[in-house]
Design an enzyme around this catalytic site. Structure first.
Site, PDB file in Angstrom:
ATOM      1  N   SER A  11       0.856  -1.192   0.000  1.00  0.00           N
ATOM      2  CA  SER A  11       0.000   0.000   0.000  1.00  0.00           C
ATOM      3  C   SER A  11       0.887   1.236   0.000  1.00  0.00           C
ATOM      4  CB  SER A  11      -0.891   0.023   1.229  1.00  0.00           C
ATOM      5  OG  SER A  11      -1.466   1.308   1.343  1.00  0.00           O
ATOM      6  N   HIS A  36      -1.226  -0.938  -4.181  1.00  0.00           N
ATOM      7  CA  HIS A  36      -2.535  -0.630  -3.593  1.00  0.00           C
ATOM      8  C   HIS A  36      -2.614   0.868  -3.295  1.00  0.00           C
ATOM      9  CE1 HIS A  36      -6.080  -1.856  -1.149  1.00  0.00           C
ATOM     10  NE2 HIS A  36      -5.652  -0.991  -0.236  1.00  0.00           N
ATOM     11  N   ASP A  38      -4.782   3.764  -1.552  1.00  0.00           N
ATOM     12  CA  ASP A  38      -5.834   3.996  -0.564  1.00  0.00           C
ATOM     13  C   ASP A  38      -6.389   5.405  -0.701  1.00  0.00           C
ATOM     14  OD1 ASP A  38      -6.108   1.583   1.017  1.00  0.00           O
ATOM     15  OD2 ASP A  38      -4.042   1.933   1.674  1.00  0.00           O
ATOM     16  N   MET A  40      -8.996   8.105   0.566  1.00  0.00           N
ATOM     17  CA  MET A  40      -9.834   8.420   1.739  1.00  0.00           C
ATOM     18  C   MET A  40     -10.340   9.857   1.629  1.00  0.00           C
ATOM     19  SD  MET A  40      -7.534   6.717   4.746  1.00  0.00           S
ATOM     20  CE  MET A  40      -6.680   5.153   4.525  1.00  0.00           C
ATOM     21  N   HIS A  70      -8.452   1.406  -3.926  1.00  0.00           N
ATOM     22  CA  HIS A  70      -9.382   1.117  -2.832  1.00  0.00           C
ATOM     23  C   HIS A  70     -10.064   2.426  -2.435  1.00  0.00           C
ATOM     24  CE1 HIS A  70      -9.658  -0.289   1.696  1.00  0.00           C
ATOM     25  NE2 HIS A  70     -10.841  -0.141   1.130  1.00  0.00           N
ATOM     26  N   MET A  72     -12.270   4.519  -0.282  1.00  0.00           N
ATOM     27  CA  MET A  72     -12.933   4.670   1.017  1.00  0.00           C
ATOM     28  C   MET A  72     -13.586   6.047   1.013  1.00  0.00           C
ATOM     29  SD  MET A  72      -9.849   2.950   3.195  1.00  0.00           S
ATOM     30  CE  MET A  72      -8.713   3.251   1.842  1.00  0.00           C
ATOM     31  N   MET A 141     -11.581  -6.129   5.049  1.00  0.00           N
ATOM     32  CA  MET A 141     -10.810  -5.253   5.938  1.00  0.00           C
ATOM     33  C   MET A 141     -10.529  -5.986   7.245  1.00  0.00           C
ATOM     34  SD  MET A 141     -10.242  -2.626   4.157  1.00  0.00           S
ATOM     35  CE  MET A 141      -9.193  -1.931   5.439  1.00  0.00           C
ATOM     36  N   ASP A 179      -6.833  -6.833   3.874  1.00  0.00           N
ATOM     37  CA  ASP A 179      -6.214  -5.510   3.975  1.00  0.00           C
ATOM     38  C   ASP A 179      -6.225  -5.007   5.415  1.00  0.00           C
ATOM     39  OD1 ASP A 179      -5.216  -3.013   3.442  1.00  0.00           O
ATOM     40  OD2 ASP A 179      -7.000  -2.260   2.421  1.00  0.00           O
TER      41      ASP A 179
HETATM   42  C1  DX5 Z   1      -6.522   1.116   5.766  1.00  0.00           C
HETATM   43  C2  DX5 Z   1      -6.045   0.894   4.352  1.00  0.00           C
HETATM   44  C3  DX5 Z   1      -4.970  -0.142   4.248  1.00  0.00           C
HETATM   45  C4  DX5 Z   1      -3.693   0.242   4.940  1.00  0.00           C
HETATM   46  C5  DX5 Z   1      -2.814  -0.940   5.089  1.00  0.00           C
HETATM   47  O1  DX5 Z   1      -7.571   2.010   5.766  1.00  0.00           O
HETATM   48  O2  DX5 Z   1      -7.114   0.495   3.531  1.00  0.00           O
HETATM   49  O3  DX5 Z   1      -4.731  -0.459   2.889  1.00  0.00           O
HETATM   50  O4  DX5 Z   1      -3.019   1.241   4.256  1.00  0.00           O
HETATM   51  O5  DX5 Z   1      -1.734  -0.551   5.867  1.00  0.00           O
HETATM   52  P1  DX5 Z   1      -1.059  -1.537   6.926  1.00  0.00           P
HETATM   53  O6  DX5 Z   1      -0.537  -2.692   6.143  1.00  0.00           O
HETATM   54  O7  DX5 Z   1      -0.012  -0.682   7.548  1.00  0.00           O
HETATM   55  O8  DX5 Z   1      -2.150  -1.944   7.885  1.00  0.00           O
HETATM   56 ZN    ZN Z   2      -6.617  -0.341   1.542  1.00  0.00          ZN
END
Ligand code: DX5
Ligand code: ZN
Length: 222
Positions: A11, A36, A38, A40, A70, A72, A141, A179
């Site tokens: 990620s 990956h 992320d 947000m 991903h 969110m 998750m 994840d």
């Molecule tokens: C959390 C994210 C994950 C996160 C994973 O909201 O969706 O993808 O970045 O990071 P680690 O591996 O540090 O938990």
């Molecule tokens: Zn993620």
């Protein structure tokens, strides 16, 4: 079709953002299968990260890795096209943000990307029964989304097993991704339970030897 070998997806959230290209290249050279991203929005989750512009920059740094995005974010339908145009090969939305999940999944596919759905630790897998045959991947998750570096929630292992059973019944081609809080130590356990793809932020980018960490995680077998 799920890959016979374990997939690793670092990620980018845990990378050094002042060195984006070297970070993407580090992942690629370590044998990462996906990168990956992320996304947000400070609304669905209590944090804000980045948008399509940065995904495009990440995509421009790799020819080999699958760009795994991903989302969110609330009302993801508004942005799916932008993220596919930015280079996302697969786009995952949250079940919790999609009142018309079937429509959203079809929308992702209409732009030529693979469609994924993610669920939070407290959301039951039964919410995915009807949509499962239409999905390319499910992203389970194993932490509450919002931040990297959190601890793996142990009950996630049973959820992987349950999804693995649902897959054999409803969609043998489904990829099961996990994840949150994945480490060298728990990789074997989640793969044994049925996970195909392991997202690893902190464990990969904060490792003293990311290539060795990736190799260790990829070596986990069913
Ligand atoms: C959390 C994210 C994950 C996160 C994973 O909201 O969706 O993808 O970045 O990071 P680690 O591996 O540090 O938990
Ligand atoms: Zn993620």
């Amino acid at each position: 079709m799920p890959s016979p070998s374990t997939l690793i997806a670092p990620s980018i959230l845990s990378a050094d953002f002042t060195a984006l290209r070297p970070s993407v290249e580090l992942a690629e050279n370590a044998g990462a299968d996906w990168i990956h991203c992320d996304i947000m929005d400070g609304n669905f989750v209590p944090n804000i990260t980045f948008g399509p512009l940065l995904v495009q920059a990440i995509a421009s740094c790799t020819k080999k890795m699958v760009i795994d995005t991903h989302l969110m974010i609330v009302d993801p339908d508004r942005f799916i096209e932008d993220f596919v145009k930015a280079g996302s090969h697969q786009v995952t939305v949250h079940q919790e943000t999609c009142p018309h999940l079937h429509r959203t999944v079809q929308l992702i596919k209409s732009f030529g990307a693979k469609a994924g759905v993610s669920i939070n630790p407290a959301t039951p897998l039964s919410t995915l029964e009807s949509i499962l045959p239409d999905l390319d991947l499910v992203l389970l998750m194993s932490v509450n989304p919002g931040f990297g570096g959190q601890k793996f929630i142990p009950s996630s292992v049973a959820k992987i097993r349950q999804l693995h059973e649902m897959r054999s019944r409803l969609n043998p081609n489904l990829v099961i991704a996990i994840d949150g809080g994945i480490t060298e130590e728990n990789a074997q356990e989640v793969v044994s339970a049925g996970a195909d793809a392991l997202i690893a932020g902190t464990a990969f980018f904060k490792s003293a030897n990311p290539a060795a960490t990736a190799a260790k995680i990829k070596s986990a077998t069913r």
